[in-house]
Write a protein that holds these residues in place. Structure first.
Motif, PDB file in Angstrom:
ATOM      1  N   ILE A  68      -2.851  -0.381   0.922  1.00 26.45           N
ATOM      2  CA  ILE A  68      -3.088   0.825   0.117  1.00 26.45           C
ATOM      3  C   ILE A  68      -4.422   1.456   0.490  1.00 26.45           C
ATOM      4  CG2 ILE A  68      -3.522   1.652  -2.244  1.00 26.45           C
ATOM      5  CD1 ILE A  68      -1.682  -0.451  -3.314  1.00 26.45           C
ATOM      6  N   GLY A 134       5.197   3.174  -1.912  1.00 28.24           N
ATOM      7  CA  GLY A 134       5.633   2.383  -0.766  1.00 28.24           C
ATOM      8  C   GLY A 134       6.307   1.077  -1.170  1.00 28.24           C
ATOM      9  N   ALA A 136       7.869   0.433  -3.966  1.00 29.00           N
ATOM     10  CA  ALA A 136       9.169   0.755  -4.569  1.00 29.00           C
ATOM     11  C   ALA A 136      10.188   1.025  -3.469  1.00 29.00           C
ATOM     12  CB  ALA A 136       9.033   1.966  -5.491  1.00 29.00           C
ATOM     13  N   VAL A 158       5.461  13.716 -12.877  1.00 25.66           N
ATOM     14  CA  VAL A 158       4.762  14.387 -11.777  1.00 25.66           C
ATOM     15  C   VAL A 158       5.208  13.846 -10.425  1.00 25.66           C
ATOM     16  CG1 VAL A 158       2.682  14.995 -13.050  1.00 25.66           C
ATOM     17  CG2 VAL A 158       2.845  12.754 -11.954  1.00 25.66           C
ATOM     18  N   GLU A 159       5.899  12.763 -10.460  1.00 22.30           N
ATOM     19  CA  GLU A 159       6.295  12.092  -9.228  1.00 22.30           C
ATOM     20  C   GLU A 159       7.708  12.480  -8.805  1.00 22.30           C
ATOM     21  OE1 GLU A 159       5.156   9.164  -6.969  1.00 22.30           O
ATOM     22  OE2 GLU A 159       3.970  10.945  -7.328  1.00 22.30           O
ATOM     23  N   ALA A 202       7.312  -2.012  -9.491  1.00 22.25           N
ATOM     24  CA  ALA A 202       6.634  -1.691  -8.230  1.00 22.25           C
ATOM     25  C   ALA A 202       5.537  -0.659  -8.486  1.00 22.25           C
ATOM     26  CB  ALA A 202       7.635  -1.179  -7.203  1.00 22.25           C
ATOM     27  N   THR A 203       4.940  -0.722  -9.678  1.00 22.19           N
ATOM     28  CA  THR A 203       3.754   0.085 -10.003  1.00 22.19           C
ATOM     29  C   THR A 203       2.575  -0.880 -10.138  1.00 22.19           C
ATOM     30  OG1 THR A 203       3.727  -0.105 -12.411  1.00 22.19           O
ATOM     31  CG2 THR A 203       5.257   1.507 -11.483  1.00 22.19           C
ATOM     32  N   ILE A 205       0.899  -1.190 -12.767  1.00 20.36           N
ATOM     33  CA  ILE A 205       0.694  -1.454 -14.203  1.00 20.36           C
ATOM     34  C   ILE A 205       0.615  -2.972 -14.426  1.00 20.36           C
ATOM     35  CG2 ILE A 205       1.650  -1.193 -16.536  1.00 20.36           C
ATOM     36  CD1 ILE A 205       3.109   1.305 -15.529  1.00 20.36           C
ATOM     37  N   MET A 231       5.993  -7.132  -8.948  1.00 22.67           N
ATOM     38  CA  MET A 231       5.330  -7.209  -7.622  1.00 22.67           C
ATOM     39  C   MET A 231       3.826  -7.427  -7.735  1.00 22.67           C
ATOM     40  SD  MET A 231       6.920  -4.566  -4.978  1.00 22.67           S
ATOM     41  CE  MET A 231       8.634  -4.510  -4.564  1.00 22.67           C
ATOM     42  N   VAL A 232       3.265  -7.167  -8.918  1.00 21.72           N
ATOM     43  CA  VAL A 232       1.835  -7.420  -9.111  1.00 21.72           C
ATOM     44  C   VAL A 232       1.587  -8.919  -8.937  1.00 21.72           C
ATOM     45  CG1 VAL A 232      -0.012  -7.430 -10.844  1.00 21.72           C
ATOM     46  CG2 VAL A 232       1.522  -5.451 -10.658  1.00 21.72           C
ATOM     47  N   MET A 257       6.024 -12.986  -2.753  1.00 20.29           N
ATOM     48  CA  MET A 257       6.290 -11.855  -1.846  1.00 20.29           C
ATOM     49  C   MET A 257       5.082 -11.599  -0.947  1.00 20.29           C
ATOM     50  SD  MET A 257       7.233  -7.924  -2.819  1.00 20.29           S
ATOM     51  CE  MET A 257       7.022  -6.602  -1.613  1.00 20.29           C
ATOM     52  N   LEU A 258       3.887 -11.661  -1.551  1.00 25.00           N
ATOM     53  CA  LEU A 258       2.656 -11.459  -0.770  1.00 25.00           C
ATOM     54  C   LEU A 258       2.585 -12.469   0.372  1.00 25.00           C
ATOM     55  CD1 LEU A 258      -0.191 -10.025  -0.651  1.00 25.00           C
ATOM     56  CD2 LEU A 258      -1.020 -12.026  -1.888  1.00 25.00           C
TER      57      LEU A 258
HETATM   58  P1  NAP Z   1       1.574   3.316  -4.501  1.00 22.63           P
HETATM   59  O1  NAP Z   1       2.140   3.807  -3.198  1.00 22.63           O
HETATM   60  O2  NAP Z   1       0.282   3.847  -4.999  1.00 22.63           O
HETATM   61  O3  NAP Z   1       2.730   3.597  -5.607  1.00 22.63           O
HETATM   62  C1  NAP Z   1       2.590   3.242  -6.971  1.00 22.63           C
HETATM   63  C2  NAP Z   1       3.668   3.924  -7.799  1.00 22.63           C
HETATM   64  O4  NAP Z   1       3.496   3.554  -9.177  1.00 22.63           O
HETATM   65  C3  NAP Z   1       3.608   5.458  -7.750  1.00 22.63           C
HETATM   66  O5  NAP Z   1       4.904   5.967  -7.873  1.00 22.63           O
HETATM   67  C4  NAP Z   1       2.764   5.753  -8.989  1.00 22.63           C
HETATM   68  O6  NAP Z   1       2.905   7.049  -9.475  1.00 22.63           O
HETATM   69  C5  NAP Z   1       3.327   4.748  -9.954  1.00 22.63           C
HETATM   70  N1  NAP Z   1       2.412   4.501 -11.082  1.00 22.63           N
HETATM   71  C6  NAP Z   1       1.098   4.202 -11.023  1.00 22.63           C
HETATM   72  N2  NAP Z   1       0.596   4.053 -12.274  1.00 22.63           N
HETATM   73  C7  NAP Z   1       1.616   4.305 -13.117  1.00 22.63           C
HETATM   74  C8  NAP Z   1       1.734   4.345 -14.539  1.00 22.63           C
HETATM   75  N3  NAP Z   1       0.698   4.073 -15.335  1.00 22.63           N
HETATM   76  N4  NAP Z   1       2.941   4.632 -15.086  1.00 22.63           N
HETATM   77  C9  NAP Z   1       4.000   4.876 -14.282  1.00 22.63           C
HETATM   78  N5  NAP Z   1       3.958   4.870 -12.925  1.00 22.63           N
HETATM   79  C10 NAP Z   1       2.775   4.581 -12.363  1.00 22.63           C
HETATM   80  O7  NAP Z   1       1.393   1.733  -4.479  1.00 22.63           O
HETATM   81  P2  NAP Z   1       2.348   0.657  -3.781  1.00 22.63           P
HETATM   82  O8  NAP Z   1       1.839   0.327  -2.431  1.00 22.63           O
HETATM   83  O9  NAP Z   1       3.761   1.138  -3.919  1.00 22.63           O
HETATM   84  O10 NAP Z   1       2.060  -0.643  -4.697  1.00 22.63           O
HETATM   85  C11 NAP Z   1       2.506  -0.712  -6.038  1.00 22.63           C
HETATM   86  C12 NAP Z   1       2.222  -2.102  -6.616  1.00 22.63           C
HETATM   87  O11 NAP Z   1       2.941  -3.099  -5.894  1.00 22.63           O
HETATM   88  C13 NAP Z   1       0.732  -2.524  -6.535  1.00 22.63           C
HETATM   89  O12 NAP Z   1       0.411  -3.240  -7.698  1.00 22.63           O
HETATM   90  C14 NAP Z   1       0.693  -3.441  -5.327  1.00 22.63           C
HETATM   91  O13 NAP Z   1      -0.360  -4.407  -5.428  1.00 22.63           O
HETATM   92  C15 NAP Z   1       2.046  -4.116  -5.451  1.00 22.63           C
HETATM   93  N6  NAP Z   1       2.517  -4.630  -4.160  1.00 22.63           N
HETATM   94  C16 NAP Z   1       2.722  -5.963  -4.072  1.00 22.63           C
HETATM   95  C17 NAP Z   1       3.163  -6.498  -2.894  1.00 22.63           C
HETATM   96  C18 NAP Z   1       3.387  -7.987  -2.804  1.00 22.63           C
HETATM   97  O14 NAP Z   1       3.505  -8.502  -1.686  1.00 22.63           O
HETATM   98  N7  NAP Z   1       3.484  -8.689  -3.911  1.00 22.63           N
HETATM   99  C19 NAP Z   1       3.417  -5.689  -1.777  1.00 22.63           C
HETATM  100  C20 NAP Z   1       3.209  -4.307  -1.906  1.00 22.63           C
HETATM  101  C21 NAP Z   1       2.746  -3.792  -3.124  1.00 22.63           C
HETATM  102  P3  NAP Z   1       1.714   8.123  -9.203  1.00 22.63           P
HETATM  103  O15 NAP Z   1       1.638   8.294  -7.704  1.00 22.63           O
HETATM  104  O16 NAP Z   1       2.124   9.330  -9.951  1.00 22.63           O
HETATM  105  O17 NAP Z   1       0.457   7.491  -9.760  1.00 22.63           O
END
Ligand code: NAP
Length: 289
Positions: A68, A134, A136, A158-159, A202-203, A205, A231-232, A257-258
């Motif tokens: 990210i 990404g 999601a 907004v998304e 996949a947010t 949160i 996924m957090v 997953m990580l």
């Molecule tokens: P990202 O591209 O920033 O996407 C996050 C998504 O969540 C966006 O659609 C965002 O909407 C939405 N979101 C954020 N805050 C929100 C809220 N309060 N209410 C509703 N929707 C919300 O990030 P990402 O790369 O997809 O990662 C998302 C999460 O997955 C992170 O916590 C990351 O650490 C985790 N992850 C984990 C792994 C693993 O291996 N375990 C791998 C990848 C990601 P907006 O753009 O409108 O804010």
């Protein structure tokens, strides 16, 4: 660690990068296998990511992870894209091969393998994916490839454009998955969760340092027998997972997953099988600090 002129270099680009536990995870694997390799973190601003990637082959760096907020930019910067990174629209692993940058997305395999290891089979099932970024999209591609029948993507209002793109992915991603986008508004979200066999967060949160904030959906919506996948990974036990267990749901956190996406990257760079248990211990230790 004994770094010499022979040491092979890999690393991770992110912005910021201080939170990453990937250096501990990969360096523990190299040490365990007695490999003369080193994994370093690089804080690379989005404007510099293409330049920084292009410079890697000239410096003899073997490859990098990209996190990210750089995964979509990395897709545009590489010379070749290996499926399913093209479908996901994001690259999280770059391999420098014959002076070319080859981009992969190992989040899809990490998600799929973590479900398989846990004995979860979502063929013919209905899944709700919270978020439209990404992670999601990686979940949507994985779910479609494993034969989920319906995939609903829940996006903030907004998304909607990004959300629609992610839902379109579910429709296209083969095996007949039906995708739809739902606005992050109470009645629609509740109706979707009521029909879901699996809910994937996949947010961000619930992620540290906002781990005290409410779970993305109320506990009362969760039903016994549902699969709740968060996924957090920091904390490893989120409020969503704790609530889900109390409601009799099966739960999976993001830590495995990580580790498994990291294991896939490790194999891309080294051609060797990764010691996933060692990597998981290293991540757990790093997160406990
Ligand atoms: P990202 O591209 O920033 O996407 C996050 C998504 O969540 C966006 O659609 C965002 O909407 C939405 N979101 C954020 N805050 C929100 C809220 N309060 N209410 C509703 N929707 C919300 O990030 P990402 O790369 O997809 O990662 C998302 C999460 O997955 C992170 O916590 C990351 O650490 C985790 N992850 C984990 C792994 C693993 O291996 N375990 C791998 C990848 C990601 P907006 O753009 O409108 O804010």
């Amino acid at each position: 660690m004994n770094i010499t002129g022979q040491t092979k270099l890999v690393g991770v680009f992110g912005y910021p990068i201080g939170h990453s536990v990937s250096p501990q995870m990969h360096n523990a694997a190299f040490e365990h296998l007695g490999m003369d390799w080193c994994y370093l973190p690089f804080a690379v601003a989005p404007d510099n990511v293409a330049t920084a990637l292009r410079a890697l082959p000239a410096q003899g760096v073997v490859g990098v992870n990209v996190t990210i907020p750089l995964k979509e930019l990395a897709l545009a910067a590489v010379d070749e894209v290996v499926p399913p990174a093209n479908l996901v629209g994001a690259v999280n692993t770059v391999h420098c091969r014959d002076a070319k940058l080859v981009g992969y997305n190992t989040d899809v395999a990490g998600f799929t393998r973590s479900l398989a290891e846990a004995g979860e089979d979502l063929r013919g099932r209905t899944a709700v994916v919270l978020g439209a970024g990404g992670a999601a999209r990686a979940a949507v591609v994985a779910l479609a490839q494993m034969g989920a029948a319906r995939i609903w993507v829940v996006a903030l209002q907004v998304e909607l454009e990004r959300g629609a793109r992610t839902a379109e992915l579910a429709r296209r991603a083969d095996r007949g998955a039906v995708g739809a986008v739902i606005e992050w508004k109470r009645p629609a979200l509740r109706a979707a969760v009521a029909q879901a066999d699996a809910l994937v967060n996949a947010t961000p949160i619930g992620m540290y340092p906002h781990h005290e904030q409410p779970a993305p959906v109320p506990a009362s919506w969760l039903r016994e027998g549902m699969l709740i996948y968060d996924m957090v990974y920091n904390p490893s036990d989120t409020r969503l997972l704790v609530a889900a267990r109390r409601r009799g749901c099966r739960t999976l956190g993001g830590l495995r997953m990580l580790v498994l996406q990291g294991a896939e990257s490790f194999t891309v760079w080294t051609g060797r099988r990764a010691p996933t248990d060692i990597m998981q211990e290293a991540v757990a230790r790093a997160l406990a600090k």
